[in-house]
Write an enzyme that holds these catalytic residues in place. Structure first.
Site, short mmCIF file in Angstrom:
data_model
loop_
_atom_site.label_atom_id
_atom_site.label_comp_id
_atom_site.label_asym_id
_atom_site.label_seq_id
_atom_site.Cartn_x
_atom_site.Cartn_y
_atom_site.Cartn_z
N HIS A 1 -1.08 4.64 -0.33
CA HIS A 1 -2.06 5.50 0.34
C HIS A 1 -1.71 6.98 0.32
O HIS A 1 -1.73 7.66 1.34
CB HIS A 1 -2.28 5.04 1.78
CG HIS A 1 -3.23 3.88 1.89
ND1 HIS A 1 -4.52 3.93 1.43
CD2 HIS A 1 -3.05 2.63 2.38
CE1 HIS A 1 -5.11 2.77 1.64
NE2 HIS A 1 -4.25 1.95 2.20
N ARG B 1 -13.72 -6.21 8.30
CA ARG B 1 -13.93 -5.46 7.06
C ARG B 1 -15.41 -5.21 6.78
O ARG B 1 -15.74 -4.31 6.01
CB ARG B 1 -13.33 -6.23 5.88
CG ARG B 1 -11.85 -6.53 6.04
CD ARG B 1 -11.00 -5.31 5.92
NE ARG B 1 -9.57 -5.65 5.95
CZ ARG B 1 -8.59 -4.76 5.84
NH1 ARG B 1 -8.87 -3.48 5.70
NH2 ARG B 1 -7.33 -5.15 5.89
N HIS C 1 -3.96 -8.10 -3.92
CA HIS C 1 -4.05 -7.06 -2.89
C HIS C 1 -4.59 -7.63 -1.58
O HIS C 1 -4.02 -7.39 -0.51
CB HIS C 1 -4.95 -5.91 -3.34
CG HIS C 1 -5.07 -4.84 -2.29
ND1 HIS C 1 -4.06 -3.97 -2.00
CD2 HIS C 1 -6.09 -4.52 -1.43
CE1 HIS C 1 -4.43 -3.16 -1.04
NE2 HIS C 1 -5.65 -3.47 -0.66
N ASP D 1 0.83 -1.22 0.00
CA ASP D 1 0.00 0.00 0.00
C ASP D 1 0.86 1.27 0.00
O ASP D 1 1.88 1.34 0.70
CB ASP D 1 -0.91 0.02 1.23
CG ASP D 1 -1.90 -1.13 1.24
OD1 ASP D 1 -1.59 -2.21 0.70
OD2 ASP D 1 -2.98 -0.97 1.82
N ASP E 1 -6.16 7.63 -1.17
CA ASP E 1 -6.94 7.76 0.08
C ASP E 1 -6.03 7.78 1.31
O ASP E 1 -4.94 7.25 1.31
CB ASP E 1 -7.98 6.66 0.24
CG ASP E 1 -9.23 6.92 -0.59
OD1 ASP E 1 -9.50 8.09 -0.87
OD2 ASP E 1 -9.90 5.94 -0.97
N ARG E 2 -6.55 8.40 2.33
CA ARG E 2 -5.95 8.53 3.66
C ARG E 2 -4.80 9.54 3.67
O ARG E 2 -4.77 10.45 4.47
CB ARG E 2 -5.49 7.19 4.24
CG ARG E 2 -6.46 6.02 4.11
CD ARG E 2 -7.84 6.31 4.68
NE ARG E 2 -7.87 6.54 6.08
CZ ARG E 2 -7.90 5.59 7.02
NH1 ARG E 2 -7.89 4.31 6.67
NH2 ARG E 2 -7.95 5.89 8.29
N ASP F 1 -3.89 0.07 -3.73
CA ASP F 1 -4.11 1.09 -2.70
C ASP F 1 -3.10 2.23 -2.84
O ASP F 1 -2.27 2.48 -1.96
CB ASP F 1 -4.06 0.49 -1.30
CG ASP F 1 -5.41 -0.06 -0.88
OD1 ASP F 1 -6.30 -0.17 -1.73
OD2 ASP F 1 -5.59 -0.38 0.32
N HIS G 1 -2.65 -4.83 1.83
CA HIS G 1 -3.98 -4.62 2.43
C HIS G 1 -3.99 -4.38 3.94
O HIS G 1 -4.94 -3.80 4.46
CB HIS G 1 -4.87 -5.82 2.08
CG HIS G 1 -6.34 -5.60 2.32
ND1 HIS G 1 -6.99 -4.43 2.02
CD2 HIS G 1 -7.29 -6.43 2.83
CE1 HIS G 1 -8.28 -4.55 2.32
NE2 HIS G 1 -8.48 -5.74 2.81
N ASN H 1 -8.42 -2.33 -2.95
CA ASN H 1 -9.83 -2.08 -2.60
C ASN H 1 -10.16 -0.58 -2.60
O ASN H 1 -11.32 -0.20 -2.75
CB ASN H 1 -10.17 -2.69 -1.24
CG ASN H 1 -9.37 -2.08 -0.11
OD1 ASN H 1 -8.14 -2.02 -0.16
ND2 ASN H 1 -10.04 -1.63 0.95
N HIS H 2 -9.17 0.29 -2.48
CA HIS H 2 -9.43 1.73 -2.48
C HIS H 2 -9.54 2.31 -3.89
O HIS H 2 -9.94 3.48 -4.02
CB HIS H 2 -8.35 2.47 -1.70
CG HIS H 2 -8.60 2.51 -0.23
ND1 HIS H 2 -9.20 3.56 0.41
CD2 HIS H 2 -8.34 1.58 0.74
CE1 HIS H 2 -9.30 3.31 1.71
NE2 HIS H 2 -8.78 2.11 1.93
#
Length: 591
Positions: free
Chosen positions: A127, A289, A234, A125, A156-157, A153, A316, A185-186
């Site tokens: 991010h 999750r 992922h 990730d 985001d964040r 990923d 992940h 997943n993002h």
């Protein structure tokens, strides 16, 4: 001389003195605003950067001559982009769209299941941590001569997600056969709308750029077979995944569903007690999750054996050391599952290391690295004025409270003295009447005393009524002042609630993870969290709610609104016990 003449003369003298002061006023001191004096006496130029080692932000949009490579005019200049993004620079909307569309064309042509060879560097990730991505390339090797596989990923964040996407997609344009990007997943509309990426795109560019990103994300491959030995994904395994051909049959060009094989590839996790399970089930519902499954050690071993693979490499999950090796398989003695996480000090609070996996000549090395300092953004890219409004409101109500707190302890004591004197006025009338009787020694005097007594009694009754009315009016005034103070106090608490909700975008509201967090909560909230989070496990436990599949936007909006209204309602409700406490503090002169 009358008092009016005296006051007029005094005013005239005061006016003359003021006029003389204006005529003889001191010159305004000259201040050199180019020099600032510090508290310790040192000086600094206001015309130069104080921290010269930090590059100045790039404030201009690059021209096409700057943006495109001189060697290959159809490709962006990645050396220029790397430095431009590092200085927080932005490119034009058309330039961003160009990168995304060219990258999308390449990704669309790739299969669901990539086949990549060693040597290779596998990354987890990112991010939106662009500055750490630059560190990753220092540790992992120059993309020009190093094969890379990213496990998803990218957004985001973190608050530099669009820079990560544009730079990685530019690298894909340059190195389509040696740099590979999988989907996480993002990389979907649902999560990017819930977290920070959509807001970031609209703030830095436009919704058109965001839509181009979403279109491109739907073309990302889902898995890779590395060196014919490792399945790279992922998330994790699925009950619907039996052979590698199952991966090849997925329609990936869409938003990820909330169940099924595609969902599990992006969302599934190994059981926390992986390898020491107390159940024989291969798959258990993933309550952390809110979707997909936990897969067991036996599920991983069965899949590896059936497909003649050595191990599963996935991302992940944040890891304290940047990676985690799970229990080895009995057949090969190699870890059945490996997790790689490449975002150091995740969200500025995890204090974790990041890692990349380098595989070469059948030797696997894990290289760790720490976080790189980065510029700070306010929560959800809000401007300082908007961010400060709750603080300003709270301070204004504090000022109103101070103004309304007019009754000090001494003033209350003075009121009591006046009240006692007023109450004793009737006794003084009785004394006067008695003295009048004793001084008058005849019958007419006696008659006069009776008459005076009747008159005095009437006066006394009237005075007692006046005193009673005055006391009632005074009490009413005090009560009104008290209610005003309480009203402003309630307003102050309302602003405090709004301020807390504003801060909660960047700070955890409940460090024990027992309440849900507001929109984009853990992103960037460094200072307040550092005081309360002391370990990686504290941060991971606190961020648990944000690891779940988010609710729909409508449900989240309603939930946040209900929560804020409830908090404001609690702030405006003042129980009787608190009123009594305020009265006691007022009498004690506290306020």
């Amino acid at each position: 001389m009358s008092s009016s003449h005296v006051s007029a003369a005094a005013r005239e003298a005061q006016a003359q003195a003021a006029l003389r002061n204006l005529q003889n006023k001191k010159p305004v001191p000259e201040i050199d605003f180019t020099i600032h004096t510090m508290d310790d006496g040192t000086t600094a130029s206001t015309l130069e950067r104080y921290s010269k080692e930090v590059q100045a932000p790039a404030v201009t949009i690059p021209t096409d001559e700057m943006f495109y490579s001189k060697e290959f005019p159809d490709r962006p200049d990645i050396a220029f982009l790397k430095n431009h993004f590092y200085r927080e620079g932005r490119i034009s909307e058309e330039q961003a769209i160009y990168i995304l569309q060219k990258g999308t064309e390449l990704l669309r042509r790739e299969p669901n299941l990539l086949e990549v060879d060693a040597p290779i560097t596998v990354c987890g990730d990112i991010h939106g941590q662009y500055y750490d991505l630059m560190k990753l390339f220092e540790v992992g090797g120059n993309p020009a001569d190093t094969r890379y596989l990213f496990l998803g990923d990218y957004v985001d964040r973190g608050y530099f997600s669009i820079e990560c996407v544009l730079y990685l997609w530019s690298l894909k344009i340059w190195y389509p056969d040696t740099l590979f990007l999988l989907r996480g997943n993002h990389e979907c509309r649902h999560l990017t709308d819930y977290f920070t990426f959509k807001t970031e795109c609209k703030h830095k560019y436009s919704e058109r750029v965001y839509d181009a990103c979403m279109e491109s994300f739907c073309t990302l491959p889902l898995a890779a077979i590395m060196n014919k030995q490792f399945l790279c994904i992922h998330g994790g395994l699925s009950p619907e995944l039996n052979t590698l051909d199952d991966l090849r049959q997925i329609n990936r060009f869409r938003e990820p569903p909330t169940h099924g094989l595609m969902c599990d590839l992006l969302w599934a996790d190994p059981l926390e007690e992986f390898g020491q399970e107390k159940t024989s089930e291969f798959f258990i519902h993933n309550h952390v999750r809110g979707c997909s499954y936990f897969f067991s050690y036996h599920a991983a071993c069965a899949f590896l054996e059936k497909n003649n693979l050595l191990s599963i490499i996935r991302a992940h999950e944040a890891q304290d050391a940047g990676y985690r090796m799970y229990r080895k398989t009995k057949a090969t003695g190699f870890p059945s599952v490996m997790t790689i996480f490449s975002a150091p000090n995740y969200l500025d609070v995890y204090n974790n290391k990041a890692a990349v996996l380098k595989y070469e000549n059948n030797v696997m090395n894990i290289r760790q690295f720490n976080a790189t300092p980065h510029p700070y953004w306010l929560p959800n890219f809000m401007d300082v004025f908007t961010w400060s409004l709750p603080f300003v409101g709270e301070k204004i109500t504090d000022m109103l409270l101070a103004i309304l707190n007019t009754c000090s302890k001494e003033e209350l004591a003075e009121d009591d003295v006046i009240l006692n004197l007023t109450d004793g006025s009737a006794g003084e009338m009785d004394v006067d009447a008695t003295l009048a009787i004793s001084e008058n020694g005849n019958g007419s005097a006696s008659s006069g005393v009776n008459t005076n007594g009747t008159d005095n009694a009437a006066v006394q009754d009237a005075d007692m009524v006046d005193v009673s009315n005055a006391r009632a009016e005074r009490d009413a005034n005090r009560n009104r002042i008290r209610q005003k103070i309480l009203a402003v106090g309630r307003l102050s608490r309302v602003f405090a609630v709004l301020r807390n909700e504003s801060e909660a975008v960047s700070e955890l509201k409940d460090l024990m993870g027992t309440t849900k967090l507001p929109y984009g909560s853990l992103a960037l909230g460094a200072e307040g969290l550092k005081k309360a989070i002391h370990s990686f496990e504290d941060a991971k436990r606190s961020d648990m709610d944000n690891e779940r599949l988010p609710p729909t936007k409508e449900a989240k909006t309603k939930e946040d609104k209900d929560k804020i209204m409830k908090a404001i309602g609690e702030a405006t409700h003042t129980p009787q016990s608190e009123l009594n406490e305020i009265d006691a503090m007022k009498m004690a002169g506290v306020f």
